[in-house]
Design a protein around this motif. Structure first.
Motif, short mmCIF file in Angstrom:
data_model
loop_
_atom_site.label_atom_id
_atom_site.label_comp_id
_atom_site.label_asym_id
_atom_site.label_seq_id
_atom_site.Cartn_x
_atom_site.Cartn_y
_atom_site.Cartn_z
N PHE A 264 0.83 -1.21 0.00
CA PHE A 264 0.00 0.00 0.00
C PHE A 264 0.87 1.27 0.00
N TYR A 265 2.05 1.17 0.59
CA TYR A 265 2.91 2.34 0.74
C TYR A 265 3.89 2.51 -0.43
N ASN A 266 3.76 1.62 -1.41
CA ASN A 266 4.72 1.59 -2.51
C ASN A 266 4.93 2.94 -3.19
N ASP A 267 3.82 3.60 -3.52
CA ASP A 267 3.92 4.89 -4.22
C ASP A 267 4.49 5.99 -3.32
N MET A 268 4.49 5.76 -2.02
CA MET A 268 4.94 6.81 -1.12
C MET A 268 6.43 6.68 -0.80
N LEU A 269 7.04 5.57 -1.21
CA LEU A 269 8.44 5.33 -0.82
C LEU A 269 9.38 6.35 -1.46
N GLY A 270 9.21 6.56 -2.76
CA GLY A 270 10.06 7.52 -3.48
C GLY A 270 9.96 8.91 -2.87
N PRO A 271 8.73 9.46 -2.80
CA PRO A 271 8.58 10.80 -2.21
C PRO A 271 9.11 10.90 -0.77
N THR A 272 8.93 9.83 0.00
CA THR A 272 9.44 9.86 1.38
C THR A 272 10.96 9.97 1.37
N GLU A 274 12.85 11.07 -1.03
CA GLU A 274 13.27 12.38 -1.56
C GLU A 274 13.16 13.47 -0.50
N GLU A 275 12.05 13.44 0.24
CA GLU A 275 11.87 14.45 1.28
C GLU A 275 12.99 14.36 2.32
N LEU A 276 13.31 13.13 2.71
CA LEU A 276 14.35 12.95 3.73
C LEU A 276 15.71 13.37 3.21
N ALA A 277 15.95 13.13 1.90
CA ALA A 277 17.24 13.51 1.32
C ALA A 277 17.34 15.02 1.18
N SER A 278 16.28 15.64 0.67
CA SER A 278 16.39 17.07 0.38
C SER A 278 16.42 17.90 1.66
N SER A 279 15.82 17.38 2.73
CA SER A 279 15.89 18.13 3.99
C SER A 279 17.19 17.85 4.74
N GLY A 280 17.97 16.91 4.22
CA GLY A 280 19.24 16.61 4.86
C GLY A 280 19.12 15.68 6.06
N VAL A 281 17.91 15.20 6.34
CA VAL A 281 17.72 14.27 7.46
C VAL A 281 18.36 12.93 7.12
N ALA A 282 18.29 12.55 5.85
CA ALA A 282 18.97 11.32 5.42
C ALA A 282 20.20 11.71 4.61
N VAL A 283 21.25 10.91 4.75
CA VAL A 283 22.52 11.22 4.07
C VAL A 283 23.06 9.98 3.37
N MET A 284 23.91 10.19 2.37
CA MET A 284 24.51 9.06 1.67
C MET A 284 25.60 8.45 2.55
N THR A 319 12.13 1.77 5.03
CA THR A 319 11.50 2.83 4.23
C THR A 319 9.98 2.74 4.33
N THR A 320 9.48 1.51 4.26
CA THR A 320 8.03 1.33 4.32
C THR A 320 7.47 1.86 5.64
N ASP A 321 8.16 1.58 6.74
CA ASP A 321 7.66 2.09 8.02
C ASP A 321 7.80 3.60 8.14
N LEU A 322 8.83 4.16 7.51
CA LEU A 322 8.95 5.63 7.50
C LEU A 322 7.81 6.24 6.69
N ALA A 323 7.54 5.65 5.51
CA ALA A 323 6.45 6.15 4.68
C ALA A 323 5.11 5.99 5.39
N ALA A 324 4.96 4.87 6.12
CA ALA A 324 3.69 4.60 6.80
C ALA A 324 3.45 5.60 7.93
#
Ligand code: ARG
Length: 581
Positions: A264-272, A274-284, A319-324
């Motif tokens: 159910f959360y499949n479509d939300m994984l990408g946007p989640t 991206e949001e985490l990357a662009s805000s700098g909360v997630a890092v490479m 990722t799924t739990d973050l999106a959820a």
């Protein structure tokens, strides 16, 4: 006001403010029901901690507060004991009056919560294409009881069955279906699906060519290939049929509308991501997009991340739990989220919550709670297994509960027609199974024992159901004799009657404790105490054989409140009662 806890708490709070000044207005008066009836019915334990703050002896603090206390005729006495406990004895007039009101109230005096939450309860969550086994029973039963209690309190409860219906394991499953020409698994039993899982895994481990095709199949699934999706849906549908059957047998609330699987959360994984990357909360980090919540360290003291996006571009459980959680807060407006899984996932959820806080989704005023539970053990103290050492299938467990309960009922009441014995056995068998799970402190492991859970004495479902049945028997006699229960305040002469009344007025507190601590065993303990007091009353205080006709009606009314409270309390645990057994 029949909510004793709230009434006493606000009276003591007001008295504390009046005696000590407005700086102390918000002080928790620590009102609790007393374990020892000889000291009083309730206690207020504020004096010791306040005394430290103020620098006066606790008894002096208690005396000052008591001088300001306004409880009217609710209490018979308020006394200071020991180092500064305040013992409260409720008045008989208040007890009689309240019981009369509770008798007429379908909620048995329990008010709705003042702050109403939008609560997501994430529970059960078995994995598709695998049969449910004994490990899923605890999440299903505990989550269901929690959902019922919160809904009863007036909260909006969103049941979320987070099925494992997505991920790399579907590559091998679907590839195997293709190999075997299994176009649809519709007419196959779930036993075959289990076999499908096993066989595909064997192939995956043994045959590198198959493993490679399985990996390609995952990509096809994730990119929405039509044929792959069709086979995946067939698998899901078959699994859901199996889950639905179990849920119905167990009498849990979960249904088709509560399935919000990982897919159910499949479509939300990408946007989640991206949001985490662009805000700098997630890092490479090492080619993967990672979120490092503070304070989570591995064995070598190295920081442990949530993997937001794997180095191959894929998404996983984290990722799924973050999106959820993002979806639940942002789109559904949840103010409370409860996750019921075994304690091994504690760190996972603690990290998800910390991550959600860093992302700014989980703000103050919104609560996320992991509700962990321990393992089910066999009587040998080792993880519960079949004699052959396999995991116990849930269907087998349910069948055995029903069979054992049927044998017990048939032995006790052979005169009842078989259909009736079956329906009673359903309530007893399923009730026993659930109650055995719920009545133990959930965080602890518990030992699974058919004998113990089906016993008619002790802290068991049959014991509570039996107390209810007894009262129903008294009522049948009363109806035959044309005796009706008294209306209005219920007179309390004998100490056993008074003890029952005090306990009935604690029901609100028991329900409230479950909703706060998410520990259903607190309600079990309460109901067991109530049923035990009833048995004590029943031995000392004749009801239908009382000589005074008015006393008969008064006691009948008291019995009625006990029966209603037991039935309501058990229903909040998902357990049925019956009129005879
Ligand atoms: N399917 C998982 C398991 O069997 C449980 C999922 C729990 N819920 C969640 N939101 N992760 O372990």
């Amino acid at each position: 006001m029949i909510d004793v806890q709230t009434a006493l708490s606000s009276a003591f709070s007001a008295a504390i403010a009046a005696a000590l000044g407005n700086d102390y207005a918000g002080t928790d008066p620590v009102v609790r029901s007393s374990a020892d009836a000889s000291r009083g019915d309730w206690q207020a334990n504020f004096a010791m901690s306040l005394a430290k703050r103020i620098g006066k002896p606790p008894r002096a603090v208690a005396e000052a507060v008591m001088a300001e206390l306004k409880l009217g005729d609710m209490v018979q006495s308020v006394e200071i004991a020991g180092p500064g406990f305040v013992n409260i004895r409720l008045s008989d007039a208040f007890l009689s009056r309240s019981l009369g009101a509770i008798a007429a109230d379908p909620r048995k005096g329990v008010p709705e919560a003042t702050r109403k939450d939008m609560v997501a309860v994430d529970y059960s969550a078995p994995n598709v294409a695998k049969e449910m086994h004994v490990g899923h029973i605890r999440s299903t039963i505990i989550g269901d009881a929690i959902s019922r209690v919160l809904a009863f309190q007036g909260h909006t409860v969103l049941r979320r069955n987070h099925l494992g219906d997505w991920g790399t394991q579907f590559g091998q499953l679907i590839e195997h279906m293709v190999d075997e020409g299994l176009d649809s698994v519709g007419e196959h039993a779930i036993g075959d699906l289990n076999e499908l899982y096993r066989a595909s895994k064997v192939k995956f481990d043994a045959d590198p060519g198959f493993a490679e095709r399985a990996r390609k199949r995952v990509v096809a699934l994730q990119s929405g290939d039509a044929e792959t999706l069709r086979l995946w849906r067939a698998l899901i549908a078959e699994s859901k049929r199996h889950f639905a059957k179990i849920y119905k047998q167990l009498g849990v609330l979960l249904d088709e509308g509560d399935y919000y699987g990982e897919s159910f959360y499949n479509d939300m994984l990408g946007p989640t991501a991206e949001e985490l990357a662009s805000s700098g909360v997630a890092v490479m980090s090492d080619g993967a997009l990672c979120l490092f919540p503070e304070g989570f360290k591995g064995r070598e003291g190295e920081p442990v991340p949530l993997i937001v996006k794997k180095s191959d571009g894929g998404y996983g459980y984290d990722t799924t739990d973050l999106a959820a959680i993002r979806h639940r807060i942002r789109d559904l407006g949840c103010t409370r989220m409860v996750y019921v899984t075994d304690s091994r996932q504690k760190q996972h959820f603690d990290m998800i919550f910390a991550g959600a806080r860093m992302a700014g989704w989980l703000k103050d005023g919104i609560v996320a709670e992991h509700t962990p539970f321990g393992a089910i053990l066999g009587e040998d103290g080792k993880p519960f297994k079949t004699r052959a050492g396999d995991t116990v299938r849930l269907t087998d467990l349910i069948d055995e509960a029903l069979k054992r309960a049927f044998d017990i009922v048939s032995e006790k009441s052979p005169q009842l027609p078989e259909v009736e014995r079956r329906s009673i056995a359903q309530a007893i068998g399923i009730g026993a199974l659930k109650y055995a799970d719920l009545s133990n402190d959930r965080i602890k492991d518990y030992v699974f024992s058919w004998e113990r859970m089906l016993a008619f004495d002790g802290n068991t479902a049959p014991y509570l159901q039996n107390a209810y049945v007894r009262i129903k028997g008294i009522f049948r006699k009363a109806t035959d004799a044309g005796v009706t229960p008294a209306q209005g305040p219920i007179a309390l002469g004998a100490p056993e009657e008074r003890a029952l009344a005090v306990e009935i007025l604690r029901f609100t507190d028991a329900v409230d404790q479950v909703s706060r601590s998410l520990e259903p065993h607190r309600l079990c303990t309460y109901l067991y105490g109530l049923a035990s007091l009833f048995h004590g009353f029943y031995e000392k205080c004749p009801v239908m054989s009382a000589t005074d006709p008015e006393l008969k009606r008064q006691r009948l009314a008291l019995c009625g409140v006990v029966a209603d409270t037991l039935a309501l309390g058990l229903s909040l645990l998902g357990i049925e009662v019956m009129d005879q057994m």
